[in-house]
Design an enzyme around this catalytic site. Structure first.
Site, PDB file in Angstrom:
ATOM      1  N   HIS A 265      -2.657   2.691  -9.407  1.00 15.77           N
ATOM      2  CA  HIS A 265      -2.331   3.762  -8.873  1.00 15.77           C
ATOM      3  C   HIS A 265      -0.929   4.284  -9.790  1.00 15.77           C
ATOM      4  O   HIS A 265       0.080   3.554  -9.453  1.00 15.77           O
ATOM      5  CB  HIS A 265      -1.984   3.932  -7.418  1.00 15.77           C
TER       6      HIS A 265
ATOM      7  N   HIS B  91       6.137   0.307  -0.763  1.00 13.57           N
ATOM      8  CA  HIS B  91       7.013   0.729  -1.803  1.00 13.57           C
ATOM      9  C   HIS B  91       8.231   0.605  -0.956  1.00 13.57           C
ATOM     10  O   HIS B  91       8.539   0.859   0.173  1.00 13.57           O
ATOM     11  CB  HIS B  91       6.706   2.139  -2.106  1.00 13.57           C
TER      12      HIS B  91
ATOM     13  N   GLU C  80      12.354   9.849   1.298  1.00 18.11           N
ATOM     14  CA  GLU C  80      11.133  10.502   1.006  1.00 18.11           C
ATOM     15  C   GLU C  80      10.713  11.281   2.517  1.00 18.11           C
ATOM     16  O   GLU C  80      10.643  10.495   3.642  1.00 18.11           O
ATOM     17  CB  GLU C  80       9.902   9.703   0.669  1.00 18.11           C
TER      18      GLU C  80
ATOM     19  N   TYR D  93      -3.773  12.059   5.520  1.00 16.90           N
ATOM     20  CA  TYR D  93      -3.136  11.482   4.345  1.00 16.90           C
ATOM     21  C   TYR D  93      -3.829  10.107   4.036  1.00 16.90           C
ATOM     22  O   TYR D  93      -3.938   9.091   4.959  1.00 16.90           O
ATOM     23  CB  TYR D  93      -1.651  11.157   4.497  1.00 16.90           C
TER      24      TYR D  93
ATOM     25  N   HIS E  84       7.752   0.917   3.186  1.00 16.05           N
ATOM     26  CA  HIS E  84       6.891   1.868   3.792  1.00 16.05           C
ATOM     27  C   HIS E  84       5.284   1.507   2.868  1.00 16.05           C
ATOM     28  O   HIS E  84       5.440   0.875   1.939  1.00 16.05           O
ATOM     29  CB  HIS E  84       6.955   3.272   3.887  1.00 16.05           C
TER      30      HIS E  84
END
Length: 448
Positions: free
Chosen positions: A302, A345, A351, A360, A381
């Site tokens: 990704h 991450h 963010e 999501y 997260h």
């Protein structure tokens, strides 16, 4: 040479609140008039403007900003913007720029949607400040707000001297009647109102809710595409700016200003939406997120979420933005032998996420349309336990389409500080952290 000769005929395009007309392009030099010949020919400030109008310049950047970045518009209006009574402060604590009332937290934070507002709540009264950083003094950073409204603005008008407003509707359409024209905006579209532009908001569906990013710094721009090439992401032609429209209306009205973090009000005897013609490149615009040309991997892994960047506000450090507006739209996932959802991450940036519709793809539950989440600098997260287990065993030999979703993110270089309202809100999910507690230990040193 007759300096008052009519402008080019293509500048005249009739528009009305019920039938907005748009011009295509991002940051273009537009020229538009609601009455034929209202634009002066060959100069900006004639001794006598057509139709008895006043010429007024609206500057969004310094006079000496490089030409490629200079933003200004010349307005030809019935009365100058200076015509109103003195401003007085409004006593309120919902819409502001105070981001230091409570300590910033390293915890993962998530909120449910705002409750329905009391009857008669218009767009401005329905705004509540959730978080932010920086401020209008330093002209850097952002304010992040949510809105929930159920009444149109009729005798009120608003402008923001602190920053430009990026509006992200989540439920209900907005009709934005501005000095420079009318924008009809629905969920899955966004609108940007430049700093200083006066407007009012009507609610065609009777109620509306959504998100706002108040940009204190450099004006939003399209990102460079680098090796992507000359096309992709948000294409300039898909941004729409309104044609000139005006109302010649007198009465006992209120002009509300956000200035230096506070709200002020002034009485005004006419509608300030009285610009009959204008030209320049400092104007409101809208964009349909469904037109975003999504870029992704067709081999493995990704990519970084910067591939989903719609708009950026650049900082004084090359390659480091003050604000990024990023979306996570419907898209095909085709990466083989790869974990397809957004990965775990920790980020130097902070963010703030919202969800317009759907689910999501990194959160199986708990993150709902109208809600929000905040993961600050270096806060861990990523996908919840259910999403991780499912994606870890998915058949990646077959492509998969993520459908009927639209999440977005305001990403900033500075720590995003929640306001007291957000920190003490009943909508704050006290047990958000539990979505990761089910992640099991799979490590086995004897098994590769």
């Amino acid at each position: 040479m007759n300096m008052l000769a009519p402008a080019a005929k293509n500048a005249f395009t009739p528009a009305s609140p019920d039938r907005p007309a748009y011009q295509s392009g991002f940051g273009n030099e537009f020229a538009t008039e609601a009455l034929p010949g209202a634009l002066p020919h060959g100069q900006n400030s004639p001794q006598q403007a057509p139709y008895g109008l006043y010429a007024e310049q609206l500057s969004g950047t310094a006079f000496t900003a490089p030409r490629a970045h200079n933003r200004r518009a010349w307005l030809y209006r019935i009365r100058p913007a200076a015509v109103h009574l003195p401003f007085e402060p409004i006593a309120q604590d919902r819409f502001h720029s105070d981001f230091h009332a409570v300590p910033a937290s390293p915890n993962q934070l998530r909120w449910d949607p705002l409750p329905a507002p009391a009857a008669g709540t218009d767009f401005i009264d329905g705004i509540v400040t959730f978080a932010g950083n920086g401020g209008p003094d330093a002209q850097t950073g952002c304010g992040i707000h949510l809105y929930a409204a159920n009444a149109s603005m009729t005798g009120r008008f608003f402008y923001n001297a602190d920053g430009e407003l990026l509006i992200v509707p989540q439920q209900g359409r907005l009709r934005l009647l501005t000095e420079l024209g009318v924008l009809d905006v629905e969920p899955l579209e966004i609108a940007v109102i430049p700093r200083g532009v006066r407007f009012r908001v009507e609610l065609p569906d009777g109620e509306a809710r959504g998100y706002l990013c108040e940009n204190f710094g450099a004006i939003f721009r399209l990102p460079d595409l680098g090796v992507i090439g000359s096309n992709g992401l948000a294409n300039p032609r898909d941004f729409l700016t309104p044609h000139a429209w005006y109302e010649d209306r007198e009465g006992d009205f209120e002009l509300v200003a956000k200035f230096h973090g506070n709200l002020w009000r002034a009485r005004i005897g006419h509608s300030p939406l009285d610009v009959v013609a204008w030209h320049g490149n400092y104007a409101p615009y809208k964009y349909d997120l469904r037109l975003f040309n999504t870029i992704g991997s067709i081999s493995y892994d990704h990519p970084d979420p910067s591939i989903f960047l719609v708009l950026q506000s650049v900082s004084d450090t090359p390659g480091v933005d003050a604000i990024d507006f990023v979306i996570f739209p419907p898209r095909w996932l085709a990466m083989e032998h790869s974990f397809r959802p957004p990965w775990f991450h920790r980020n130097i940036a902070s963010e703030f996420m919202g969800l317009i519709q759907g689910v999501y793809d990194a959160k199986a539950e708990g993150f709902v349309p109208g809600g929000a989440s905040l993961h600050n600098c270096m806060t861990g997260h990523g996908p919840d336990a259910e999403t991780f287990e499912k994606a870890s065993h998915a058949d990646t030999t077959q492509p998969h389409k993520v459908e009927a979703t639209m999440a977005f993110m305001f990403e900033t270089r500075g720590v995003i500080r929640p306001t007291r309202f957000a920190a003490e809100s009943a909508q704050l999910q006290a047990r958000y952290f539990e979505c990761w507690q089910g992640l099991k230990k799979h490590f086995d040193p004897a098994k590769r």
